[in-house]
Motif scaffolding. Structure first.
Motif, short mmCIF file in Angstrom:
data_model
loop_
_atom_site.label_atom_id
_atom_site.label_comp_id
_atom_site.label_asym_id
_atom_site.label_seq_id
_atom_site.Cartn_x
_atom_site.Cartn_y
_atom_site.Cartn_z
N ALA B 18 3.37 4.74 -0.34
CA ALA B 18 2.04 4.78 -0.96
C ALA B 18 0.94 4.37 0.02
N VAL B 19 1.24 3.38 0.85
CA VAL B 19 0.28 2.93 1.88
C VAL B 19 1.06 2.81 3.18
N ASP B 20 0.50 3.42 4.23
CA ASP B 20 1.30 3.59 5.46
C ASP B 20 0.60 2.94 6.66
N ASP B 21 0.90 1.69 6.88
CA ASP B 21 0.48 0.99 8.10
C ASP B 21 -1.04 1.05 8.33
N ILE B 22 -1.78 0.56 7.36
CA ILE B 22 -3.25 0.59 7.54
C ILE B 22 -3.76 -0.80 7.94
N SER B 23 -4.84 -0.80 8.70
CA SER B 23 -5.50 -2.05 9.10
C SER B 23 -7.01 -1.85 8.96
#
Lengths: 264, 242
Positions: B18-23
């Motif tokens: 659902a969420v892939d390695d965000i910063s």
């Protein structure tokens, strides 16, 4: 733990009941109905069997009133939690600073209020119609009340845990689970009346010892403190287990995103 | 200290990333727009920021608190509003605000409710059950609830979704005034691109769980050679590349 946050959630439920007479009536409806049915049954038994029937009738009415404590306490907690699901308010609650322990504290307090209000009419009717004074055996009744209330609470925490795991689909359990264990709680008969293979299940339920104690008290016998102590220990054990299961299911719900979709 | 600091955040369900390695970060006093089509990962990201979800990997700090281990001090100082989460319908507007005032331990609660009623034009509705209000009125009540603790950080999920243009504009003005008065930070998820252009200092465009574009609205419009954020949104949402 913040008393103000707990009060905030209790206040939410008090406001709701103040504005919903069907909910208020529902609290007292079943205990009163049950009492009327079993009260008239007990009158019949007393007339048919004289003195022995008097003890049996007393045990019957006492059993109805006391078992309702478990049922009302359990439903008070689970209905309180379901109200948040039905009103789609859980999302707001879980992003507020309300701790899970405070949520439980508030639901237990609401449950205690509901149980008291629900049983008050039935207790008065028992006294007026059937001359049954639930407090006649003395202060030991408070011990019975407290233990049955706690039993209702740990059952409820188990059901709320199931709601976390299976969502509102598990709602039916809120209405049926406690009824399902009634035969094992030995509410109206001694444990010896159960088939041997069922007795171990009765032995792990605090209620079975409480109702043995009630029948002894109504017969004028001294309470069996060893058994009543065992009921307390069982309640403590089950409550700790229920809290651990609740905490585990809450963690799992946060991992799996169930807190957002629990009402769907 | 950043209002929000997200580092390498990932959320994986059994079959879905659902969420892939965000910063990203949200600086104090800034408004960050979180944009993306349906299923882009916005709701999951907001849920992670609120502590409703635990991340599979990565770290979230909100107002200096680690949301995985120490979320309650942060929750006390932030708030959230979404038209998709309701308030108890049987309770009046005043009672709902009282309940949440207690949950957020708001001092001088009666006065605070009066201020909010005035700010959101709710004075005449205070004694009406929340369930009897129109969709627009409910949204205003939900926003008033989200202001109850004078939050340092506001997370808003489509705050003007069901409002008529006039009330929507009124709410945007209230948000601008609140930010100016208090220096609060705002994270805004919205599908209203005019609103995003007006309110946001920076925008994050999400697509399939990743950040597909970021920058100030004017900078994004210039970078993609478009006329407004609506066209930027369509360009990013429809492009094959991430």
């Amino acid at each position: 733990m913040s008393a103000r946050r707990i009060w905030g959630l209790i206040y939410r439920h008090l406001c709701m009941y103040r504005r919903s007479w069907p909910r208020l009536v529902e609290i007292a409806y079943w205990p009163t109905l049950e009492l009327l049915i079993w009260g008239f049954t007990s009158v019949y038994i007393t007339r048919a069997h004289a003195a022995p029937g008097l003890v049996a009738a007393g045990a019957l009415i006492g059993g109805v009133l006391l078992w309702e404590i478990v049922l009302r306490a359990q439903m008070g907690v689970t209905t309180g939690f379901l109200e948040e699901i039905w009103s789609r308010n859980l999302g707001h609650l879980f992003v507020s600073p309300l701790r899970p322990a405070e949520l439980i504290g508030a639901l237990l307090a609401v449950s205690a209020i509901r149980t008291f209000l629900g049983l008050l009419p039935a207790t008065i009717i028992a006294y007026l119609l059937y001359y049954y004074d639930v407090f006649a055996p003395g202060p030991i009744m408070l011990f019975f009340f407290a233990n049955l209330l706690i039993m209702g609470w740990w059952l409820a925490l188990g059901i709320v845990s199931l709601l976390f795991r299976y969502g509102a689909g598990a709602e039916a359990l809120a209405w049926t689970l406690a009824f399902g264990i009634t035969p094992l709680a030995c509410v109206y008969y001694p444990m010896a009346a159960l088939p041997v293979w069922l007795r171990p299940f009765a032995h792990i339920l605090p209620a079975s010892y409480i109702f043995e104690g009630l029948r002894a008290a109504l017969s004028g016998q001294a309470p069996h403190w060893g058994q009543l102590g065992l009921a307390c220990l069982l309640n403590a054990g089950w409550m700790l287990a229920a809290i651990a299961i609740f905490a585990g299911e809450f963690r799992r719900a946060r991992r799996q995103g169930v807190l957002i979709s629990i009402g769907e | 200290m950043d209002a929000i600091r997200v580092e390498n955040l990932t959320k994986r369900y059994t079959h879905t990333l659902a969420v892939d390695d965000i910063s990203f970060t949200l600086a104090p006093g800034q408004t960050l727009g979180l944009l993306g089509g349906n299923g882009a990962g916005k709701t999951t990201t907001i849920s992670l920021l609120l502590g409703l979800l635990t991340p599979t990997a990565g770290r979230i700090q909100v107002l200096g608190h680690d949301m995985a281990r120490d979320r309650f001090p942060a929750l006390q100082r932030m708030n959230f509003s979404s038209p998709y989460i309701a308030l108890p319908a049987r309770l009046t507007v005043r009672e709902n605000l009282q309940v949440y005032g207690h949950l957020y331990s708001v001092p001088r609660l009666k006065a605070r409710i009066g201020e909010l009623a005035e700010r959101f034009n709710l004075t005449a509705l205070l004694n009406r059950p929340a369930g009897a209000l129109s969709a627009g009125q409910k949204t205003r009540v939900a926003l008033a609830k989200s202001f109850i603790n004078q939050p340092e950080l506001l997370l808003l999920d489509e705050p003007t979704a069901s409002l008529d243009p006039d009330t929507g504009d009124y709410v945007r003005t209230v948000l601008e005034a609140y930010k100016r008065e208090t220096g609060a930070s705002i994270l805004l998820a919205s599908h209203n691109m005019a609103e995003v252009e007006r309110l946001c200092d920076e925008v994050l465009m999400m697509k399939t769980g990743r950040i597909a574009g970021r920058g100030a609205p004017e900078a994004l419009i210039a970078r993609y050679g478009r006329e407004d954020m609506e066209q930027v949104f369509l360009h990013i949402a429809r492009s094959e590349e991430l």
